[in-house]
Design an enzyme around this catalytic site. Structure first.
Site, short mmCIF file in Angstrom:
data_model
loop_
_atom_site.label_atom_id
_atom_site.label_comp_id
_atom_site.label_asym_id
_atom_site.label_seq_id
_atom_site.Cartn_x
_atom_site.Cartn_y
_atom_site.Cartn_z
N GLU A 1 6.69 -11.18 -3.35
CA GLU A 1 6.02 -10.13 -2.80
C GLU A 1 4.47 -10.90 -2.50
O GLU A 1 3.77 -11.60 -3.38
CB GLU A 1 5.50 -9.05 -3.53
CG GLU A 1 6.55 -8.09 -3.70
CD GLU A 1 6.09 -6.72 -4.39
OE1 GLU A 1 5.01 -6.53 -4.46
OE2 GLU A 1 6.97 -6.14 -5.30
N GLU B 1 7.43 -6.20 -11.56
CA GLU B 1 5.92 -6.21 -12.23
C GLU B 1 6.06 -5.53 -13.58
O GLU B 1 5.58 -4.46 -13.77
CB GLU B 1 5.20 -5.36 -11.13
CG GLU B 1 5.01 -6.22 -9.93
CD GLU B 1 3.86 -5.47 -9.10
OE1 GLU B 1 3.58 -6.32 -8.13
OE2 GLU B 1 3.68 -4.40 -9.10
C1 BGP Z 1 3.50 -3.93 -5.67
C2 BGP Z 1 4.64 -3.38 -5.84
C3 BGP Z 1 5.25 -2.76 -4.54
C4 BGP Z 1 4.44 -2.89 -3.54
C5 BGP Z 1 3.42 -3.52 -3.53
C6 BGP Z 1 2.21 -3.51 -2.47
O1 BGP Z 1 2.83 -3.61 -6.73
O2 BGP Z 1 5.97 -3.95 -6.58
O3 BGP Z 1 6.19 -1.91 -4.89
O4 BGP Z 1 4.22 -1.43 -3.01
O5 BGP Z 1 2.58 -3.74 -4.64
O6 BGP Z 1 1.46 -2.36 -2.86
P1 BGP Z 1 0.99 -1.13 -2.03
O7 BGP Z 1 2.25 -0.46 -1.77
O8 BGP Z 1 0.13 -0.25 -3.03
O9 BGP Z 1 0.00 -1.62 -1.07
#
Ligand code: BGP
Length: 476
Positions: A374, A180
């Protein structure tokens, strides 16, 4: 039409700082991600507005133990294999290999955990997909060099890449340079180790740091291609198209501008040059990026092989300041509340068709293979009296997103390499530091305050996903 192409890489994804723990073991150094506290100060620290350069007694730091994958790696990979994973995306903690970040030689002990992890994956025929940098920067590089605002970070990062490619080049084909990468603009300390002085020109610093990351990404791509001719190198974007709030052209324009704010990074990584709209914007805002003589050529000659991205939700924006007050939360950026969509318990909007829209937008723009690295639903899971978790809501979320992904591939012709569900095993939430916000097929017994046995157990979604993979996406 209802299956995915042969060799489609189904799997799951995690990040070192959110699952490994063992933050002091094997000579690992401290990193920016280790000083992110849980609780109300987290946001300001993540943004770089509240400097926290070491841990203190008053805060709880969830990354230190996380879910202790460091000591459960065999068990965890075995569970992924049982679901039939074809691919596992994980990240390497930079400070395990280079505890301070500026050493010449890597810390041999730091490799052991990844040696084991990768061997376990290969044993089960699981393709490793390695994120080289998932937010973490060794803390020494933050305090001594100001992190990515310094060009020296490019060399340190490349040295780290070289160590990884030497060690794992024969065993790992898929690599992502930065997770990201657009996070740098929004959560600058978490995403890139940047802490700002009160009187600093923050935008100037962010774009300079972004340039260094983009350059590092291009040079890593070059090095990877030289050292590992078979390798596939990808960029990674926190994606989710912006919709205009109304058909008022001003709203449409606002949505286009917000999209460009994100595309900027991938435009450089994929097309190899700063897009004209960005050059004009930098000029208008009086932002001057210092570049080396060779930088433009390096960017041009070393573009990525594929575009990976996270997708949790679409986004909504308006040009009207009054309307803009009706916000809801979302991954990295907040969004306006879209009345056509439902939201998760954390206010993230649920929009499966938005995934198809986003995939098409990215494929139209770049014409390179995509990889969804993701996607998933963060939810509270409550074990019933038998300790079982019936996470039908998660199955429902994933089913609808997989259908949209299938349509993008089979009906629209988007080229897609794979799909890795975020947090395939419960882990620490990046945005909130909570354990309660769970994404996994595998439940981990651990609470927000750090208590729990760390015992792993399967949720209902575990067998469901196993069947999805076994039928290559046909049986949802
Ligand atoms: C993205 C990241 C992850 C992950 C995901 C979910 O921004 O790459 O590391 O955590 O989001 O977000 P969160 O954990 O805040 O629910």
């Amino acid at each position: 039409m209802s299956r995915m192409p042969e060799n489609f890489l189904w799997g799951g994804a995690t990040a070192a700082n959110q699952c490994e723990g063992g933050f002091h073991e094997g000579g690992r150094g401290i990193a920016n991600v280790d000083v992110l506290p849980a609780g109300e100060d987290r946001r300001a620290v993540m943004e770089g507005k509240l400097p926290m350069l070491s841990c203190d007694e008053n805060h709880y730091y969830p990354s230190h133990e996380a879910i202790d994958m460091f000591h459960h790696v065999k068990e965890d990979i075995r569970l992924f294999a049982e679901m039939g994973f074809k691919c596992y995306r994980f990240s390497v903690a930079w400070s395990r290999l280079f505890p301070k970040g500026d050493e010449e030689e890597p810390n041999e002990e730091g490799f052991r955990f990844y040696d084991e992890l990768i061997d376990e994956c290969l044993k089960y025929g699981i393709e490793p997909l390695v994120t080289i940098c998932h937010f973490d920067v060794p803390m020494h590089l933050v305090t001594e060099y100001g992190s990515w605002r310094s060009r020296k970070l490019v060399d340190f990062y490349l040295n780290y890449c070289k160590a990884l490619f030497e060690r794992y080049g024969k065993r790992v084909k898929y690599w992502l340079t930065f997770n990201e990468i657009n996070m740098l603009m929004h959560l600058s300390f978490m995403g890139a180790g940047l802490v700002f002085d009160p009187d600093e020109n923050v935008k100037q610093t962010k774009y300079q740091a972004a340039h260094h990351e983009l350059l590092a990404s291009a040079l890593a791509t070059k090095l990877a291609h030289e050292m590992m001719p078979e390798a596939m190198i990808g960029c990674m974007l926190a994606a989710g198209s912006f919709y205009p709030y109304t058909c008022n052209p001003k709203d449409v324009w606002a949505a286009m501008e917000r999209d460009r704010g994100n595309y900027f990074f991938v435009d450089v990584q994929s097309r190899g040059e700063y897009p004209v709209y960005a050059k004009k914007m930098l000029e208008r805002e009086n932002i001057h990026i210092e570049m080396g003589e060779e930088d433009e050529r390096i960017l041009k000659e070393n573009t990525v092989d594929f575009i990976s991205f996270s997708y949790y939700s679409s986004r909504l924006t308006s040009a009207d300041p009054e309307v803009s007050k009706k916000k809801t939360t979302g991954n990295v950026m907040s969004s306006l509340r879209n009345p056509y969509l439902e939201v998760s318990e954390w206010g993230w909007q649920i929009d499966p068709l938005g995934l198809r829209i986003t995939m098409n937008a990215l494929y139209d723009r770049y014409q390179k293979p995509l990889f969804i690295v993701e996607n998933g639903l963060g939810a509270v899971d409550t074990p019933d009296e038998n300790g079982e978790i019936h996470d039908t809501y998660r199955i429902e979320y994933l089913r609808e997103h997989i259908k949209a992904m299938r349509d993008a591939v089979n009906l629209d012709g988007v080229e897609l390499l794979g799909y890795t569900v975020w947090g395939c095993i419960d882990l620490v939430s990046a945005s909130t530091g909570e354990m309660k916000k769970r994404y996994g097929f595998v439940y981990v017994d651990k609470d927000n305050d750090g208590s729990g046995t760390l015992k792993r157990s399967k949720k209902d979604s575990f067998d469901w996903y196993k069947q999805v993979i076994a039928t290559n996406g046909e049986c949802l």
